[in-house]
Design a protein around this motif. Sequence first.
Motif, PDB file in Angstrom:
ATOM      1  N   ILE A   1       0.855  -1.186   0.000  1.00 45.12           N
ATOM      2  CA  ILE A   1       0.000   0.000   0.000  1.00 45.12           C
ATOM      3  C   ILE A   1       0.890   1.235   0.000  1.00 45.12           C
ATOM      4  O   ILE A   1       1.905   1.285   0.700  1.00 45.12           O
ATOM      5  N   GLY A   2       0.510   2.250  -0.776  1.00 48.72           N
ATOM      6  CA  GLY A   2       1.287   3.477  -0.789  1.00 48.72           C
ATOM      7  C   GLY A   2       0.808   4.410  -1.877  1.00 48.72           C
ATOM      8  O   GLY A   2      -0.272   4.230  -2.454  1.00 48.72           O
ATOM      9  N   GLY A   3       1.627   5.402  -2.168  1.00 45.75           N
ATOM     10  CA  GLY A   3       1.313   6.366  -3.211  1.00 45.75           C
ATOM     11  C   GLY A   3       2.022   6.027  -4.507  1.00 45.75           C
ATOM     12  O   GLY A   3       2.192   4.855  -4.863  1.00 45.75           O
ATOM     13  N   SER A   4       2.490   7.058  -5.206  1.00 45.78           N
ATOM     14  CA  SER A   4       3.108   6.843  -6.515  1.00 45.78           C
ATOM     15  C   SER A   4       4.401   6.049  -6.420  1.00 45.78           C
ATOM     16  O   SER A   4       4.761   5.333  -7.363  1.00 45.78           O
ATOM     17  N   THR A   5       5.116   6.161  -5.297  1.00 50.84           N
ATOM     18  CA  THR A   5       6.375   5.441  -5.171  1.00 50.84           C
ATOM     19  C   THR A   5       6.173   3.964  -4.855  1.00 50.84           C
ATOM     20  O   THR A   5       7.138   3.202  -4.839  1.00 50.84           O
ATOM     21  N   THR A   6       4.933   3.564  -4.614  1.00 47.36           N
ATOM     22  CA  THR A   6       4.596   2.144  -4.567  1.00 47.36           C
ATOM     23  C   THR A   6       4.006   1.716  -5.906  1.00 47.36           C
ATOM     24  O   THR A   6       4.335   0.653  -6.442  1.00 47.36           O
TER      25      THR A   6
ATOM     26  N   ASN B   1       0.480  -5.197  -5.819  1.00 48.64           N
ATOM     27  CA  ASN B   1       0.835  -3.782  -5.722  1.00 48.64           C
ATOM     28  C   ASN B   1      -0.443  -2.950  -5.717  1.00 48.64           C
ATOM     29  O   ASN B   1      -1.081  -2.750  -6.748  1.00 48.64           O
ATOM     30  N   GLY B   2      -0.827  -2.462  -4.536  1.00 50.06           N
ATOM     31  CA  GLY B   2      -2.014  -1.639  -4.390  1.00 50.06           C
ATOM     32  C   GLY B   2      -1.710  -0.161  -4.300  1.00 50.06           C
ATOM     33  O   GLY B   2      -2.550   0.618  -3.816  1.00 50.06           O
ATOM     34  N   GLY B   3      -0.526   0.258  -4.749  1.00 50.98           N
ATOM     35  CA  GLY B   3      -0.165   1.675  -4.701  1.00 50.98           C
ATOM     36  C   GLY B   3      -1.023   2.516  -5.625  1.00 50.98           C
ATOM     37  O   GLY B   3      -1.338   2.105  -6.744  1.00 50.98           O
ATOM     38  N   LEU B   4      -1.402   3.704  -5.157  1.00 54.54           N
ATOM     39  CA  LEU B   4      -2.195   4.645  -5.956  1.00 54.54           C
ATOM     40  C   LEU B   4      -1.612   6.044  -5.767  1.00 54.54           C
ATOM     41  O   LEU B   4      -1.484   6.527  -4.638  1.00 54.54           O
ATOM     42  N   ALA B   5      -1.252   6.672  -6.871  1.00 54.13           N
ATOM     43  CA  ALA B   5      -0.569   7.961  -6.824  1.00 54.13           C
ATOM     44  C   ALA B   5      -1.358   8.978  -6.002  1.00 54.13           C
ATOM     45  O   ALA B   5      -2.573   9.111  -6.157  1.00 54.13           O
ATOM     46  N   GLY B   6      -0.645   9.695  -5.143  1.00 53.03           N
ATOM     47  CA  GLY B   6      -1.253  10.758  -4.356  1.00 53.03           C
ATOM     48  C   GLY B   6      -1.848  10.323  -3.037  1.00 53.03           C
ATOM     49  O   GLY B   6      -2.258  11.173  -2.236  1.00 53.03           O
ATOM     50  N   HIS B   7      -1.925   9.023  -2.794  1.00 48.65           N
ATOM     51  CA  HIS B   7      -2.585   8.565  -1.575  1.00 48.65           C
ATOM     52  C   HIS B   7      -1.767   8.872  -0.328  1.00 48.65           C
ATOM     53  O   HIS B   7      -0.564   8.628  -0.275  1.00 48.65           O
ATOM     54  N   SER B   8      -2.456   9.397   0.665  1.00 47.02           N
ATOM     55  CA  SER B   8      -1.871   9.672   1.975  1.00 47.02           C
ATOM     56  C   SER B   8      -2.391   8.636   2.963  1.00 47.02           C
ATOM     57  O   SER B   8      -3.122   7.717   2.597  1.00 47.02           O
ATOM     58  N   SER B   9      -2.048   8.796   4.232  1.00 45.07           N
ATOM     59  CA  SER B   9      -2.471   7.824   5.245  1.00 45.07           C
ATOM     60  C   SER B   9      -3.987   7.772   5.378  1.00 45.07           C
ATOM     61  O   SER B   9      -4.553   6.727   5.708  1.00 45.07           O
TER      62      SER B   9
END
Length: 287
Positions: A42-47, A77-85
Motif C-alpha cells: 500500500i502506498g502512493g506513486s512510489t509504490t 501492488n495496491g499503490g495509488l498515486a497521491g494517496h496519503s495515510s
Amino acid sequence: VRLRNTDPSGTPIDGWFTTNKWGMRGEEPPRDWDDWFTIVCIGGSTTQCFELDDSQAWPQLLQDHLRTVNPETWVGNGGLAGHSSRAHLVFMRSVIDRVRPDMVIILMGVNEKVNYDLGSLEDIEAIGVTETSLSYRIFCRSRLAQILYYFKKAWVDDVPVQNTAGSSRLTLVPMTGPEMDIPEDLHDLLRDPEFTRNNVRQIIALAREYGVTPVFMTQPTLFQDTPYWRGILGKEGTSPAHPGPISAASWSRLQDTSRSDIMQICREEGVACYDLAAAVPHEPEYF
C-alpha cells in the motif's frame, strides 16, 4: 498501458503497466489463496511505480526475491498515486478487509503533505468519506463501463488522455528571498498535528482486526536539511496561513516530522517499521 518514458540519462524506455482482476499490479491472485503467503503493498506513486515496467516495480522485485525462499509467495501492488495515510485507511476498509492477505506493507510519508496543502480540516476529513453513488460503484466493478467512459471522454468530449508518466524531471529553483517563518516544532505548520499519528494507529487497529500483519516503511526523499537545500525552493505558500515559500531544507524537515510520527506509533504499538528513509542516500541517482 504501454509506457514510453526516458531514464535519467535520456535513454528511451518501453514497458508495460498492467493490472490483475483486482486492479492491482502483479500476477493474478492464487486460487488456493489460504495456502500461499500473500502480501499487499500500500502506498502512493512510489509504490505504484507508474514510470517503471511491471517487472521493475519494487513490489514485483520483492515477490521475485521472496520466491527464492518460498515459491508460494504472492505480492500485489495496491499503490495509488497521491494517496496519503487517510486514503490508506480507506484502502484498508475497502480492499484489505475483503482479500485478507497475510501481510500489508505500507510505504508512506511523502503524501502526508496533504495535511499542509489543504485549505481546511473539513477538506482533510472529506478524504475519509466512503459512501459512493450506485453509478460510481457500477463504474468501479465494470471494465466495460470504464472503457466506454474513457472512450466518450477521449472521442466525444475531446478530453486529453495522459499517455506519458505523470511526473516530470525535477527542476531546482533557487530561493529568491527569505522563507516564511518556520516554527521549531513543524507540527505547528499542519492543519491537524495528529493527522498522521491517528491514521497510523487506525491502520494498525484495522490490520489486527483483519488478522493481517502490518509492516511500515518510511519514505526516502532527495531533499535534506543542509545549507545547499536551504537555498533551493521547496514549496510556495498555499494559503493565508502559509503565505510565503519554504526552502527544500524546511520541506525535508516537514517530511521528517511525518517520518518520526510513523516510527513513534509503530514503536508504541509494537509494529515493525523499516526506516527506508535513513537507508537511501540523498543523491539524485536514487530519485
